[in-house]
Design a protein around this motif. Structure first.
Motif, mmCIF file in Angstrom:
data_model
loop_
_atom_site.group_PDB
_atom_site.id
_atom_site.type_symbol
_atom_site.label_atom_id
_atom_site.label_comp_id
_atom_site.label_asym_id
_atom_site.label_seq_id
_atom_site.Cartn_x
_atom_site.Cartn_y
_atom_site.Cartn_z
ATOM 1 N N ARG A 168 64.610 -46.824 -11.155
ATOM 2 C CA ARG A 168 64.586 -47.025 -9.701
ATOM 3 C C ARG A 168 65.387 -45.971 -8.954
ATOM 4 O O ARG A 168 64.944 -45.455 -7.923
ATOM 5 N N ASN A 169 66.570 -45.627 -9.448
ATOM 6 C CA ASN A 169 67.436 -44.664 -8.757
ATOM 7 C C ASN A 169 67.565 -43.344 -9.510
ATOM 8 O O ASN A 169 68.498 -42.582 -9.281
ATOM 9 N N LYS A 170 66.634 -43.082 -10.430
ATOM 10 C CA LYS A 170 66.656 -41.838 -11.207
ATOM 11 C C LYS A 170 65.657 -40.850 -10.627
ATOM 12 O O LYS A 170 64.559 -41.216 -10.201
ATOM 13 N N VAL A 171 66.061 -39.564 -10.622
ATOM 14 C CA VAL A 171 65.177 -38.484 -10.155
ATOM 15 C C VAL A 171 65.209 -37.368 -11.186
ATOM 16 O O VAL A 171 66.279 -36.816 -11.487
ATOM 17 N N LEU A 172 64.060 -37.024 -11.731
ATOM 18 C CA LEU A 172 63.978 -35.905 -12.668
ATOM 19 C C LEU A 172 64.026 -34.596 -11.890
ATOM 20 O O LEU A 172 63.361 -34.452 -10.864
ATOM 21 N N ALA A 173 64.810 -33.654 -12.379
ATOM 22 C CA ALA A 173 64.912 -32.342 -11.737
ATOM 23 C C ALA A 173 64.254 -31.305 -12.640
ATOM 24 O O ALA A 173 64.716 -31.055 -13.756
ATOM 25 N N ILE A 174 63.174 -30.711 -12.148
ATOM 26 C CA ILE A 174 62.436 -29.699 -12.906
ATOM 27 C C ILE A 174 62.614 -28.357 -12.197
ATOM 28 O O ILE A 174 62.203 -28.205 -11.048
ATOM 29 N N LYS A 175 63.219 -27.420 -12.869
ATOM 30 C CA LYS A 175 63.518 -26.120 -12.265
ATOM 31 C C LYS A 175 62.417 -25.120 -12.584
ATOM 32 O O LYS A 175 61.921 -25.057 -13.712
ATOM 33 N N ARG A 176 62.070 -24.322 -11.557
ATOM 34 C CA ARG A 176 61.056 -23.312 -11.729
ATOM 35 C C ARG A 176 61.451 -22.057 -10.935
ATOM 36 O O ARG A 176 62.167 -22.128 -9.924
ATOM 37 N N ASN A 177 60.960 -20.916 -11.401
ATOM 38 C CA ASN A 177 61.130 -19.666 -10.651
ATOM 39 C C ASN A 177 60.222 -19.693 -9.431
ATOM 40 O O ASN A 177 59.145 -20.298 -9.445
ATOM 41 N N VAL A 178 60.669 -19.001 -8.386
ATOM 42 C CA VAL A 178 59.938 -19.003 -7.120
ATOM 43 C C VAL A 178 59.653 -17.564 -6.697
ATOM 44 O O VAL A 178 60.527 -16.688 -6.798
ATOM 45 N N ASP A 179 58.441 -17.356 -6.220
ATOM 46 C CA ASP A 179 58.065 -16.048 -5.669
ATOM 47 C C ASP A 179 58.714 -15.918 -4.292
ATOM 48 O O ASP A 179 58.410 -16.693 -3.391
ATOM 49 N N PRO A 180 59.596 -14.936 -4.082
ATOM 50 C CA PRO A 180 60.299 -14.822 -2.789
ATOM 51 C C PRO A 180 59.373 -14.585 -1.607
ATOM 52 O O PRO A 180 59.653 -15.030 -0.483
ATOM 53 N N SER A 181 58.268 -13.922 -1.839
ATOM 54 C CA SER A 181 57.377 -13.596 -0.736
ATOM 55 C C SER A 181 56.556 -14.792 -0.267
ATOM 56 O O SER A 181 56.247 -14.912 0.929
ATOM 57 N N THR A 182 56.205 -15.683 -1.172
ATOM 58 C CA THR A 182 55.354 -16.823 -0.810
ATOM 59 C C THR A 182 56.100 -18.148 -0.831
ATOM 60 O O THR A 182 55.642 -19.120 -0.223
ATOM 61 N N GLY A 183 57.211 -18.217 -1.543
ATOM 62 C CA GLY A 183 57.934 -19.484 -1.674
ATOM 63 C C GLY A 183 57.285 -20.450 -2.646
ATOM 64 O O GLY A 183 57.731 -21.592 -2.762
ATOM 65 N N ALA A 184 56.245 -20.008 -3.349
ATOM 66 C CA ALA A 184 55.558 -20.855 -4.316
ATOM 67 C C ALA A 184 56.139 -20.647 -5.704
ATOM 68 O O ALA A 184 56.804 -19.642 -5.973
ATOM 69 N N VAL A 185 55.877 -21.597 -6.562
ATOM 70 C CA VAL A 185 56.328 -21.495 -7.938
ATOM 71 C C VAL A 185 55.531 -20.399 -8.635
ATOM 72 O O VAL A 185 54.300 -20.433 -8.677
ATOM 73 N N HIS A 186 56.271 -19.417 -9.163
ATOM 74 C CA HIS A 186 55.608 -18.322 -9.857
ATOM 75 C C HIS A 186 56.656 -17.532 -10.663
ATOM 76 O O HIS A 186 57.707 -17.199 -10.122
ATOM 77 N N PRO A 187 56.429 -17.270 -11.895
ATOM 78 C CA PRO A 187 55.259 -17.736 -12.663
ATOM 79 C C PRO A 187 55.459 -19.159 -13.132
ATOM 80 O O PRO A 187 56.569 -19.677 -13.134
ATOM 81 N N GLY A 188 54.391 -19.763 -13.579
ATOM 82 C CA GLY A 188 54.474 -21.115 -14.115
ATOM 83 C C GLY A 188 54.003 -22.160 -13.128
ATOM 84 O O GLY A 188 53.621 -21.855 -11.987
ATOM 85 N N LEU A 189 54.073 -23.403 -13.551
ATOM 86 C CA LEU A 189 53.641 -24.550 -12.764
ATOM 87 C C LEU A 189 54.272 -25.806 -13.347
ATOM 88 O O LEU A 189 55.024 -25.743 -14.313
ATOM 89 N N VAL A 190 53.948 -26.946 -12.767
ATOM 90 C CA VAL A 190 54.428 -28.246 -13.273
ATOM 91 C C VAL A 190 53.215 -29.155 -13.448
ATOM 92 O O VAL A 190 52.467 -29.386 -12.493
ATOM 93 N N ASN A 191 53.032 -29.655 -14.659
ATOM 94 C CA ASN A 191 51.946 -30.598 -14.915
ATOM 95 C C ASN A 191 52.503 -31.858 -15.567
ATOM 96 O O ASN A 191 53.722 -32.018 -15.726
ATOM 97 N N ALA A 192 51.607 -32.754 -15.962
ATOM 98 C CA ALA A 192 52.043 -34.041 -16.506
ATOM 99 C C ALA A 192 52.832 -33.879 -17.802
ATOM 100 O O ALA A 192 53.794 -34.613 -18.044
ATOM 101 N N GLN A 193 52.452 -32.916 -18.631
ATOM 102 C CA GLN A 193 53.166 -32.712 -19.888
ATOM 103 C C GLN A 193 54.592 -32.243 -19.631
ATOM 104 O O GLN A 193 55.519 -32.648 -20.338
ATOM 105 N N ASN A 194 54.781 -31.405 -18.610
ATOM 106 C CA ASN A 194 56.132 -30.971 -18.257
ATOM 107 C C ASN A 194 57.005 -32.151 -17.832
ATOM 108 O O ASN A 194 58.190 -32.230 -18.194
ATOM 109 N N VAL A 195 56.406 -33.077 -17.082
ATOM 110 C CA VAL A 195 57.158 -34.248 -16.638
ATOM 111 C C VAL A 195 57.476 -35.155 -17.831
ATOM 112 O O VAL A 195 58.579 -35.708 -17.929
ATOM 113 N N ARG A 196 56.528 -35.311 -18.751
ATOM 114 C CA ARG A 196 56.792 -36.092 -19.964
ATOM 115 C C ARG A 196 57.960 -35.494 -20.748
ATOM 116 O O ARG A 196 58.855 -36.218 -21.204
ATOM 117 N N ASP A 197 57.935 -34.177 -20.917
ATOM 118 C CA ASP A 197 58.998 -33.525 -21.674
ATOM 119 C C ASP A 197 60.343 -33.675 -20.973
ATOM 120 O O ASP A 197 61.369 -33.900 -21.626
#
Length: 278
Positions: A168-197
């Motif tokens: 209920r009060n837990k939050v998973l923190a998943i860190k990723r690199n970010v492209d400075p020009s777009t602010g999007a995650v790059h390289p890489g992504l987050v999918n269901a398997q990443n959340v499971r791990d």
């Protein structure tokens, strides 16, 4: 010597004066009461007092001697009668329960009965009254399966409630690199398997293969702190219901997200996670 001479004189055992004196005194009465107690309670002498009716057991006659002939409770067996029993106690074809010795020493040797085994029922063409019919067997198995299913359903519900309360009060923190020009995650992504791990590594919770984890494709507008109970339920309903949806969602932006864990019994457990900059 007195007993022996008396026996020789009469041709049969005699009690003798010493034995007669014993039977006439209080010790004999004590033995009688003790014997009744042993017959009632079985052969466990430790639960029976050695002092009965105010008279103590004399040391010349140890209580262990009373255990030489313990009371026996004979077991019983089921038989199929082949002939009528005297006095109308049973008739040919009847299935009865009798003492084992009566069957072993009298009925079976005289071919008046057979033991109630499946083979003998088939041999005599007699139906076993205690045997189940197919309908009765199906009904019994269905009832047992229903009870087992109810117990499993209750266990599944308890497991889901425990996991829901813990997350209920837990939050998973998943860190990723970010492209400075777009602010999007790059390289890489987050999918269901990443959340499971991450769930396994951060909170030590390993989901089984049949437990489905699905992701929402866009971040929450208000964030986790602003979520109310109704908001969580609405988000859970919006997340895809098929097991393929959790494989298709790929998150490529930062933000706070929700995931839905579906346990056995279709119990839903919400999970909060955030994709943050490394």
């Amino acid at each position: 010597a007195e007993l022996a001479s008396s026996k020789m004189a009469s041709g049969r055992p005699a009690v003798g004066r010493m034995a007669a004196r014993f039977f006439n005194n209080s010790h004999f009465k004590a033995y009688s009461s003790l014997s009744k107690a042993i017959a009632t309670r079985g052969t466990n002498l430790t639960s029976t007092s050695a002092h009965v009716s105010g008279a103590s057991i004399p040391p010349c006659c140890p209580t262990s001697s009373l255990l030489l002939v313990p009371r026996r409770y004979g077991h019983t067996v089921r038989i199929i009668l082949k002939e009528d029993l005297p006095d109308g106690r049973g008739y040919s074809g009847d299935v009865m329960t009798v003492k084992a010795g009566y069957a072993r020493n009298f009925l079976v040797p005289k071919k008046m009965a057979l033991y109630a085994t499946p083979e003998n029922f088939a041999r005599l063409g007699v139906a076993d009254p205690e045997a189940e019919t197919m309908e009765e067997k199906r009904a019994r198995l269905a009832a047992e399966a229903a009870v087992e299913e109810d117990e499993e359903a209750a266990a599944d519900l308890r497991a889901a409630d425990i996991l829901k309360h813990y997350l209920r009060n837990k939050v998973l923190a998943i860190k990723r690199n970010v492209d400075p020009s777009t602010g999007a995650v790059h390289p890489g992504l987050v999918n269901a398997q990443n959340v499971r791990d991450k769930l396994s590594n951060q909170l030590r919770i390993d989901l089984e293969d049949h437990e489905i984890l699905q992701l929402m494709g866009k971040p929450l507008e208000a964030g986790h702190a602003e979520l109310q109970e109704g908001d969580v339920e609405r988000v859970m309903e919006e997340i895809g219901t098929s097991s393929d949806d959790d494989k298709d969602v790929e998150i490529r932006q930062l933000g706070e997200f929700m995931a839905k864990i579906t346990l056995r019994g279709d119990h839903v457990v919400p999970l909060k996670f955030a994709v943050i900059k490394r």
